[in-house]
Scaffold this active site. Structure first.
Site, short mmCIF file in Angstrom:
data_model
loop_
_atom_site.label_atom_id
_atom_site.label_comp_id
_atom_site.label_asym_id
_atom_site.label_seq_id
_atom_site.Cartn_x
_atom_site.Cartn_y
_atom_site.Cartn_z
N HIS A 129 1.00 -1.06 0.08
CA HIS A 129 -0.27 0.14 0.25
C HIS A 129 0.63 1.28 -0.12
CE1 HIS A 129 -3.26 -2.84 1.63
NE2 HIS A 129 -4.06 -2.85 0.27
N ASP A 148 -9.77 -3.24 0.03
CA ASP A 148 -9.33 -3.26 1.75
C ASP A 148 -9.11 -1.81 1.69
OD1 ASP A 148 -7.15 -4.71 -0.28
OD2 ASP A 148 -6.72 -2.23 0.20
N ASP A 189 -14.45 0.41 -6.96
CA ASP A 189 -14.01 -0.58 -6.49
C ASP A 189 -15.80 -1.44 -7.60
OD1 ASP A 189 -11.79 -3.05 -4.67
OD2 ASP A 189 -14.21 -3.41 -5.93
N GLY A 224 -14.22 0.65 -13.18
CA GLY A 224 -13.28 1.00 -13.25
C GLY A 224 -12.69 1.11 -14.31
N ASP A 247 -4.86 -0.50 -8.75
CA ASP A 247 -4.75 -1.23 -7.24
C ASP A 247 -5.94 -2.60 -7.33
OD1 ASP A 247 -5.65 -1.66 -3.50
OD2 ASP A 247 -4.53 -2.43 -5.15
N SER A 248 -5.48 -3.40 -8.76
CA SER A 248 -6.79 -4.35 -9.30
C SER A 248 -6.34 -5.84 -8.84
CB SER A 248 -7.19 -4.28 -10.44
OG SER A 248 -5.29 -4.69 -11.42
N THR A 249 -6.95 -6.60 -8.55
CA THR A 249 -6.99 -7.56 -9.01
C THR A 249 -5.88 -8.84 -9.71
OG1 THR A 249 -8.91 -8.31 -9.77
CG2 THR A 249 -8.37 -8.83 -7.57
N GLU A 250 -5.31 -9.69 -10.00
CA GLU A 250 -4.94 -10.02 -11.40
C GLU A 250 -5.47 -9.88 -12.74
OE1 GLU A 250 -1.54 -11.82 -8.74
OE2 GLU A 250 -1.65 -13.06 -10.72
N PRO A 263 -13.23 -9.82 -13.21
CA PRO A 263 -13.79 -8.25 -13.59
C PRO A 263 -12.07 -7.42 -13.94
CG PRO A 263 -13.96 -9.68 -10.90
CD PRO A 263 -13.52 -10.40 -11.74
#
Ligand code: SAM
Length: 275
Positions: free
Chosen positions: A62, A86, A106, A138, A155-158, A162
């Protein structure tokens, strides 16, 4: 009987953590979400079987998403975080008094809800009056907000589920258009051991859109391989031109004024990926 959470980082390699309690296990509208208590890393959020954040090592990621771009931009008043439900990146952004408003977008409201409940040390600033939280895709948001933001952080997932579209060239063009004339964007761009192709592709795409592109790294023990990269695209300001003396000593545990430039020094095998 012992319970262990295992993340397969490739088809033949992974990490495993001893679990002492399971708080949430839910299939949301977008992903498989779990919130678990682990002996080694404390409370851990996972999505689609991947570690998203843990109370013990979250500060590295972060801080390293937020601070390099915010100290590089001379006046980062309006900041967008894509993903980041988060709340950890938002917490770091709030350490910058120049930021007038931080918008978090998000796609999954459940991540925000459960992070507020089980990750209070990470999600605590989501209710800050300078923060606006939006539950949306986003990709849609940036296309509806042209020439709006000074800094955009992804700051996304892999690139699964989505988040697949958040690693596309069209998305980076949309980010360029959503940034003001001297805007900066940064995205987490995974690890060079198992996702070298992704780092190469993103670097190539971003270089075709932004005049200044820099890659930096950090050690994140609970992420695949532990060596994590971040790709920064800038319209005008270069992070390597920021003088150490001009960087404030923020209340951080990983990022420092001395580490700022050092983070952009990469191992040769990573340099070779982005030549
Ligand atoms: N630090 C983590 C990592 O590097 O993998 C990411 C943590 S954060 C929890 C990832 C967030 O991205 C999730 O909350 C997920 O809902 C969000 N996300 C995925 N695709 C999205 C999209 N298209 N628009 C907005 N948020 C998205």
């Amino acid at each position: 009987m012992e319970l262990w959470y295992t993340e397969k980082q490739t088809d033949s390699f992974g990490i495993t953590a001893k679990v002492t309690e399971t708080y949430v296990r839910e299939q949301t509208d977008f992903q498989d979400l779990s919130m678990i208590e682990t002996e080694e890393w404390g409370t851990m959020l996972t999505l689609d079987g991947m570690v998203m954040t843990t109370v013990r090592d979250e500060f590295v990621y972060h801080e390293m998403v937020a601070h390099p771009a915010l100290v590089t931009h001379p006046n980062p008043e309006y900041v967008l975080v894509v993903g980041g439900g988060d709340g950890g990146v938002i917490r770091e952004i709030m350490k910058h008094p120049k930021v007038k408003k931080a918008v978090l977008v998000d796609i999954d409201g459940k991540v925000i809800e459960y992070s507020k409940k089980y990750l209070p040390t990470i999600a605590g600033e989501l209710d800050n009056p300078r923060v606006e939280v939006i539950v949306n895709d986003g990709y849609m948001h940036i296309h509806d907000h042209k020439n709006t933001y000074d800094v955009i952080m992804v700051d996304s997932t892999e690139p699964v589920g989505p988040a697949v579209e958040l690693f596309s060239k069209g998305f980076y063009q949309g980010i360029f258009d959503a940034l003001k004339e001297d805007g900066i964007f940064v995205a987490q761009t995974d690890n060079p051991w198992f996702k070298a192709d992704l780092i190469q592709t993103v670097n190539r795409d971003v270089k075709e859109i932004f005049p200044i592109v820099r890659v930096y790294s950090a050690n994140i023990p609970t992420y695949p391989s532990g060596l994590w990269t971040f790709t920064m695209g800038s319209k005008k300001h270069d992070p390597l031109q920021v003088e150490e003396s001009a960087i404030p000593e923020f209340p951080t545990k990983y990022y420092t004024p001395r580490l700022h430039k050092a983070a952009f020094v990469l191992p040769r095998f990573v340099e070779d990926l982005i030549k």
